[in-house]
Design a protein around this motif. Structure first.
Motif, mmCIF file in Angstrom:
data_model
loop_
_atom_site.group_PDB
_atom_site.id
_atom_site.type_symbol
_atom_site.label_atom_id
_atom_site.label_comp_id
_atom_site.label_asym_id
_atom_site.label_seq_id
_atom_site.Cartn_x
_atom_site.Cartn_y
_atom_site.Cartn_z
ATOM 1 N N GLU A 1 35.331 41.852 44.345
ATOM 2 C CA GLU A 1 34.230 41.359 45.161
ATOM 3 C C GLU A 1 34.162 39.839 45.122
ATOM 4 O O GLU A 1 33.842 39.192 46.132
ATOM 5 C CB GLU A 1 32.914 41.958 44.672
ATOM 6 C CG GLU A 1 31.691 41.524 45.475
ATOM 7 C CD GLU A 1 31.769 41.901 46.953
ATOM 8 O OE1 GLU A 1 31.072 41.259 47.750
ATOM 9 O OE2 GLU A 1 32.546 42.832 47.299
ATOM 10 N N LEU A 2 34.477 39.239 43.979
ATOM 11 C CA LEU A 2 34.466 37.789 43.869
ATOM 12 C C LEU A 2 35.416 37.161 44.881
ATOM 13 O O LEU A 2 35.053 36.228 45.610
ATOM 14 C CB LEU A 2 34.849 37.378 42.450
ATOM 15 C CG LEU A 2 34.833 35.885 42.092
ATOM 16 C CD1 LEU A 2 34.514 35.709 40.619
ATOM 17 C CD2 LEU A 2 36.173 35.224 42.399
ATOM 18 N N ARG B 1 34.794 34.986 48.515
ATOM 19 C CA ARG B 1 35.394 33.683 48.795
ATOM 20 C C ARG B 1 35.964 33.640 50.214
ATOM 21 O O ARG B 1 35.813 32.652 50.937
ATOM 22 C CB ARG B 1 36.499 33.379 47.791
ATOM 23 C CG ARG B 1 36.003 33.080 46.386
ATOM 24 C CD ARG B 1 37.156 32.668 45.493
ATOM 25 N NE ARG B 1 36.700 32.333 44.152
ATOM 26 C CZ ARG B 1 37.482 31.850 43.198
ATOM 27 N NH1 ARG B 1 38.763 31.646 43.444
ATOM 28 N NH2 ARG B 1 36.999 31.566 42.008
ATOM 29 N N VAL B 2 36.628 34.718 50.604
ATOM 30 C CA VAL B 2 37.189 34.779 51.954
ATOM 31 C C VAL B 2 36.075 34.735 52.994
ATOM 32 O O VAL B 2 36.153 34.005 53.990
ATOM 33 C CB VAL B 2 38.044 36.049 52.132
ATOM 34 C CG1 VAL B 2 38.514 36.179 53.571
ATOM 35 C CG2 VAL B 2 39.238 36.023 51.201
ATOM 36 N N LEU C 1 43.778 34.911 48.306
ATOM 37 C CA LEU C 1 42.464 35.453 47.965
ATOM 38 C C LEU C 1 42.354 36.918 48.384
ATOM 39 O O LEU C 1 41.889 37.768 47.619
ATOM 40 C CB LEU C 1 41.369 34.626 48.637
ATOM 41 C CG LEU C 1 41.218 33.177 48.179
ATOM 42 C CD1 LEU C 1 40.242 32.437 49.091
ATOM 43 C CD2 LEU C 1 40.769 33.106 46.733
ATOM 44 N N ASN C 2 42.765 37.210 49.621
ATOM 45 C CA ASN C 2 42.707 38.586 50.119
ATOM 46 C C ASN C 2 43.574 39.524 49.283
ATOM 47 O O ASN C 2 43.166 40.640 48.927
ATOM 48 C CB ASN C 2 43.167 38.637 51.578
ATOM 49 C CG ASN C 2 42.019 38.887 52.530
ATOM 50 O OD1 ASN C 2 40.950 39.326 52.133
ATOM 51 N ND2 ASN C 2 42.241 38.592 53.796
ATOM 52 N N GLY D 1 36.588 32.906 37.899
ATOM 53 C CA GLY D 1 37.549 33.996 37.912
ATOM 54 C C GLY D 1 38.829 33.511 37.294
ATOM 55 O O GLY D 1 38.913 32.372 36.836
ATOM 56 N N PRO D 2 39.887 34.330 37.273
ATOM 57 C CA PRO D 2 41.165 33.885 36.727
ATOM 58 C C PRO D 2 41.640 32.637 37.465
ATOM 59 O O PRO D 2 41.629 32.590 38.687
ATOM 60 C CB PRO D 2 42.093 35.075 36.992
ATOM 61 C CG PRO D 2 41.178 36.249 37.079
ATOM 62 C CD PRO D 2 39.915 35.732 37.705
ATOM 63 N N THR D 3 42.007 31.623 36.742
ATOM 64 C CA THR D 3 42.411 30.364 37.378
ATOM 65 C C THR D 3 43.842 29.989 37.068
ATOM 66 O O THR D 3 44.389 29.102 37.702
ATOM 67 C CB THR D 3 41.506 29.214 36.914
ATOM 68 O OG1 THR D 3 41.568 29.116 35.485
ATOM 69 C CG2 THR D 3 40.074 29.455 37.353
ATOM 70 N N ARG D 4 44.490 30.614 36.082
ATOM 71 C CA ARG D 4 45.851 30.255 35.729
ATOM 72 C C ARG D 4 46.732 31.499 35.703
ATOM 73 O O ARG D 4 46.310 32.566 35.252
ATOM 74 C CB ARG D 4 45.886 29.568 34.365
ATOM 75 C CG ARG D 4 45.363 28.149 34.407
ATOM 76 C CD ARG D 4 45.571 27.445 33.094
ATOM 77 N NE ARG D 4 44.728 28.007 32.048
ATOM 78 C CZ ARG D 4 44.735 27.606 30.788
ATOM 79 N NH1 ARG D 4 45.568 26.658 30.407
ATOM 80 N NH2 ARG D 4 43.928 28.146 29.907
#
Length: 395
Positions: free
Chosen positions: A281-282, A286-287, A264-265, A21-24
């Motif tokens: 959903e990704l 994770r949560v 994350l939420n 997913g987006p990381t930066r």
């Protein structure tokens, strides 16, 4: 116990995530702290200067001088200072987890949270010539099923060097001070960052958004590795409708702590609002993965169920917690109390015995002894303990 920093739906969680997913962040730190969504006229200075937040006034200096007299030995200085604080009512402050005050305000108004008290004490102790530093106590997060908010209960106290190889801990919240949670020294800048993050979050809750931004900006400047400011900046930008800025702030928080549940939420909510269901959903998954694998999540659900009289549910959740972590004495203490409430005295005795075996030497065993004595009156013990846990919930 006050769990310090005050976060808006934020929590420190462990473990990294591997899903893609987006990381930066799409914006740099400088752009995030420029406050462009608030317009060009945002005051560049923090509302409260650092010296004002942690410094002394003339009344505090006079209090220290009158307290320690001509003492030279650090142990004597500390004893005299603490005695004077007790006489003056400074250990009987009005405690409020959502009122972060400066050292001077805490001294003058006799109210605040554990961070407020500790900053006040450190200021007084340093004025007395004592070698004192801040210490962070890693109290596990708690979960409230009613509010659906996880709150960080990190707790700050002070450590005073009293000799070549001796020191003393000064802690406003004795409930947390007696526990065996891990502790680590933190810098003055880190604590100042917590202060700005707290008052910024309080302003956010009061819908004073520009004021909140100025505090949170200063928090990120003085303690850029403290995740609270970035999460709360994201929440603030989200309320301003600045979706790109909110996303970048949450991603900045995840760059520091990849398992931060609040970030994350909030990203999941942000992507849901954008209509990007795949990314939403990704982050939701994770949560969920974290929650399933986190013993303190299940412990918090068990505690909530117990306080509200749902004993079977409490016992189910505490069993899940124990499957993940078997050496936390508080899990067994709660299990024993729930078993007492269910009139299962023998099983409760076994739980208390196991908890006693895991309790650190520094933790009083009287808590277990009291539960064993209550075996003959499980209903009364449950009612009394429910009141105790409710009173402690906001610490």
């Amino acid at each position: 116990m006050e769990r310090v920093p005050l976060l808006v739906a934020a929590v420190v969680l462990l473990g990294a995530c591997t899903a893609q997913g987006p990381t930066r962040p799409s914006l740099t730190d400088r752009e995030l702290l420029a406050g462009t969504p608030f317009g060009a006229n945002v005051d560049p200075a923090p509302p409260i200067a650092a010296a004002q937040a942690t410094g002394l006034d003339d009344d505090m200096r006079a209090f220290v001088a009158a307290s320690i007299g001509s003492a030279v030995d650090p142990r004597v200085k500390l004893r005299r200072l603490l005695d004077a604080m007790r006489r003056d009512g400074l250990f009987a402050l009005v405690y409020s987890g959502v009122e972060t005050r400066t050292a001077q305000e805490t001294f003058r108004e006799r109210r605040g949270n554990c961070l407020s008290f500790t900053m006040m004490f450190v200021a007084l102790a340093r004025e007395a010539g004592l070698d004192v530093k801040y210490q962070l106590v890693d109290v596990p997060p708690t979960w409230s099923a009613e509010t659906e908010v996880i709150v960080v209960r990190n707790h700050v106290n002070a450590v005073v060097k009293t000799g070549f190889d001796s020191s003393a801990v000064v802690d406003f919240n004795l409930f947390d001070a007696k526990t065996g949670y891990s502790r680590r020294d933190v810098s003055d800048d880190y604590v100042l960052g917590l202060f700005y993050s707290n008052v910024g979050a309080e302003a956010l809750i009061d819908k004073e958004y520009e004021l909140g931004f100025r505090h949170l900006r200063e928090s990120a400047r003085v303690a850029p590795r403290a995740v609270a400011a970035w999460v709360n900046l994201g929440a603030l930008y989200s309320r301003q409708g600045a979706s790109d800025y909110a996303e970048a702030a949450y991603l900045r928080a995840l760059a520091i702590e990849p398992g931060n549940r609040s970030a994350l939420n909030n990203l999941a909510r942000l992507y849901t609002a954008r209509g990007d269901t795949a990314l939403a959903e990704l982050y939701t998954q994770r949560v969920r993965r974290y929650q399933d694998a986190n013993p303190y999540y299940h412990y918090s659900l068990a505690r909530d169920a117990y306080v509200n009289g749902r004993l079977d549910e409490a016992l189910d959740e505490i069993r899940r917690a124990l499957r993940l972590k078997r050496d936390d004495h508080e899990f067994y203490l709660l299990q024993g109390r729930a078993l007492l409430g269910a009139n299962r005295a023998d099983a409760a005795q076994d739980a208390f015995d196991r908890g006693r075996a895991y309790a650190e030497p520094s933790i009083t065993r009287a808590e277990y002894d009291a539960q064993v004595l209550a075996l003959a009156h499980p209903g009364d013990a449950h009612a009394e303990d429910t009141r105790e846990q409710t009173a402690n919930a906001g610490r």
